[in-house]
Design a protein around this motif. Structure first.
Motif, short mmCIF file in Angstrom:
data_model
loop_
_atom_site.label_atom_id
_atom_site.label_comp_id
_atom_site.label_asym_id
_atom_site.label_seq_id
_atom_site.Cartn_x
_atom_site.Cartn_y
_atom_site.Cartn_z
N PHE A 41 29.31 40.68 51.47
CA PHE A 41 30.14 39.49 51.50
C PHE A 41 29.27 38.32 51.93
O PHE A 41 28.52 38.42 52.89
N GLY A 42 29.33 37.22 51.19
CA GLY A 42 28.51 36.06 51.51
C GLY A 42 28.64 35.02 50.42
O GLY A 42 29.51 35.10 49.54
N ALA A 43 27.75 34.03 50.44
CA ALA A 43 27.82 32.89 49.52
C ALA A 43 27.83 33.30 48.05
O ALA A 43 28.53 32.68 47.24
N ARG A 44 27.10 34.33 47.70
CA ARG A 44 27.05 34.77 46.31
C ARG A 44 28.44 35.12 45.77
O ARG A 44 28.72 34.94 44.59
N PHE A 45 29.30 35.61 46.63
CA PHE A 45 30.65 36.02 46.22
C PHE A 45 31.73 35.13 46.83
O PHE A 45 32.86 35.56 47.03
N ALA A 46 31.37 33.89 47.10
CA ALA A 46 32.32 32.96 47.73
C ALA A 46 33.58 32.80 46.91
O ALA A 46 34.69 32.75 47.45
N GLY A 47 33.46 32.70 45.59
CA GLY A 47 34.63 32.52 44.74
C GLY A 47 35.61 33.67 44.86
O GLY A 47 36.82 33.47 45.01
N ILE A 64 37.15 46.62 38.75
CA ILE A 64 36.50 45.41 38.27
C ILE A 64 35.24 45.29 39.09
O ILE A 64 35.28 45.38 40.32
N GLY A 65 34.10 45.10 38.45
CA GLY A 65 32.84 44.99 39.16
C GLY A 65 32.25 43.61 38.98
O GLY A 65 32.28 43.05 37.89
N VAL A 66 31.71 43.06 40.06
CA VAL A 66 31.07 41.75 40.01
C VAL A 66 29.60 41.96 40.30
O VAL A 66 29.21 42.30 41.42
N THR A 67 28.78 41.77 39.27
CA THR A 67 27.33 41.96 39.38
C THR A 67 26.68 41.14 38.28
O THR A 67 27.33 40.34 37.63
N SER A 68 25.42 41.36 38.03
CA SER A 68 24.74 40.63 36.96
C SER A 68 25.10 41.23 35.60
O SER A 68 25.36 42.43 35.48
N GLY A 69 25.13 40.39 34.60
CA GLY A 69 25.38 40.87 33.24
C GLY A 69 24.34 41.89 32.82
O GLY A 69 24.63 42.84 32.10
N GLN A 70 23.12 41.70 33.29
CA GLN A 70 22.03 42.62 32.95
C GLN A 70 22.36 44.04 33.40
O GLN A 70 22.15 45.00 32.65
N LYS A 71 22.87 44.20 34.60
CA LYS A 71 23.17 45.55 35.10
C LYS A 71 24.23 46.22 34.24
O LYS A 71 24.14 47.41 33.95
N GLY A 107 45.17 34.67 48.16
CA GLY A 107 46.20 35.49 47.52
C GLY A 107 46.29 35.34 46.01
O GLY A 107 47.35 35.57 45.43
N PHE A 108 45.19 34.97 45.35
CA PHE A 108 45.21 34.79 43.91
C PHE A 108 45.15 36.11 43.13
O PHE A 108 45.44 36.14 41.95
N PHE A 109 44.77 37.19 43.80
CA PHE A 109 44.72 38.50 43.14
C PHE A 109 46.07 39.20 43.28
O PHE A 109 46.82 38.94 44.22
N ALA A 110 46.33 40.11 42.37
CA ALA A 110 47.54 40.94 42.47
C ALA A 110 47.50 41.70 43.79
O ALA A 110 46.41 42.00 44.31
N PRO A 111 48.67 42.03 44.35
CA PRO A 111 48.72 42.72 45.64
C PRO A 111 47.96 44.06 45.67
O PRO A 111 47.49 44.47 46.72
N ASN A 112 47.80 44.70 44.52
CA ASN A 112 47.11 46.00 44.51
C ASN A 112 45.59 45.86 44.36
O ASN A 112 44.89 46.86 44.31
N VAL A 113 45.06 44.64 44.32
CA VAL A 113 43.61 44.43 44.22
C VAL A 113 43.02 44.30 45.61
O VAL A 113 43.44 43.47 46.41
N VAL A 114 42.03 45.14 45.88
CA VAL A 114 41.33 45.13 47.17
C VAL A 114 39.88 44.74 46.89
O VAL A 114 39.22 45.32 46.02
N LEU A 115 39.37 43.78 47.62
CA LEU A 115 37.99 43.32 47.48
C LEU A 115 37.10 44.17 48.38
O LEU A 115 37.34 44.28 49.58
N ARG A 116 36.07 44.81 47.79
CA ARG A 116 35.22 45.72 48.55
C ARG A 116 33.75 45.45 48.20
O ARG A 116 33.38 45.43 47.04
N ALA A 117 32.93 45.23 49.22
CA ALA A 117 31.49 45.02 49.03
C ALA A 117 30.78 46.37 48.98
O ALA A 117 31.06 47.25 49.78
N GLU A 118 29.89 46.51 48.00
CA GLU A 118 29.10 47.74 47.83
C GLU A 118 27.62 47.38 47.73
O GLU A 118 27.01 47.55 46.68
N PRO A 119 27.02 46.86 48.81
CA PRO A 119 25.65 46.35 48.71
C PRO A 119 24.57 47.42 48.53
O PRO A 119 23.48 47.11 48.07
N ASN A 120 24.86 48.66 48.85
CA ASN A 120 23.82 49.69 48.81
C ASN A 120 24.05 50.77 47.76
O ASN A 120 23.46 51.83 47.84
#
Length: 139
Positions: A7-13, A48-55, A21-34
């Motif tokens: 969690f940090g500036a990269r994922f501020a949005g 739903i995964g948030v990462t680089s398009g390359q990955k 509360g813009f996500f549906a109630p069943n959406v949980v935000l989870r950081a997986e840095p490792n």
């Protein structure tokens, strides 16, 4: 929703959207840095995964069942550096030039996508594999 980092500036949005509360109630935000197999984890958990398009592209090419992804050219760390005297000022100036890159780098994927988006003749720009780290650039 899984984040490929802490969690940090990269994922501020994503963090602000979650807090507001813009996500549906069943959406949980989870950081997986490792997680070294982040995209496979996203696919396995049907998340739903948030990462680089390359990955995501590399994982899809490797057989991971990725069904869709979105990427932004604005959020990439890719830059093309050249001497001012080269005369390169815009992407079209790359025609008939050689561009160095590192195999498997995000730059390789972003370059091809940029050429397609700008409808530039990819066949008239030579991508040249550079031998060692730090040796990529315009020729």
């Amino acid at each position: 929703m899984l984040l490929d980092g802490s969690f940090g500036a990269r994922f501020a949005g994503e963090m602000v959207a979650d807090r507001e509360g813009f996500f549906a109630p069943n959406v949980v935000l989870r950081a997986e840095p490792n997680d070294p197999h982040f995209v496979a984890t996203v696919a396995r958990e049907r998340a739903i995964g948030v990462t680089s398009g390359q990955k995501f592209l590399l994982a899809a090419w490797g057989g991971i069942p990725v069904t869709a992804f979105a990427a932004s050219f604005l959020d990439t760390s890719i830059a093309i550096f050249t001497l001012e005297a080269s005369g390169l000022r815009r992407p079209a100036d790359l025609i008939d030039k050689r561009l160095g890159y590192r195999r498997g780098s995000e730059g390789e994927v972003i370059f091809d996508a940029m050429m397609a988006q700008l409808r530039l003749p990819r066949s008239q720009i030579v991508k040249e594999l550079c031998g060692k780290l730090g040796d990529d650039g315009m020729r």
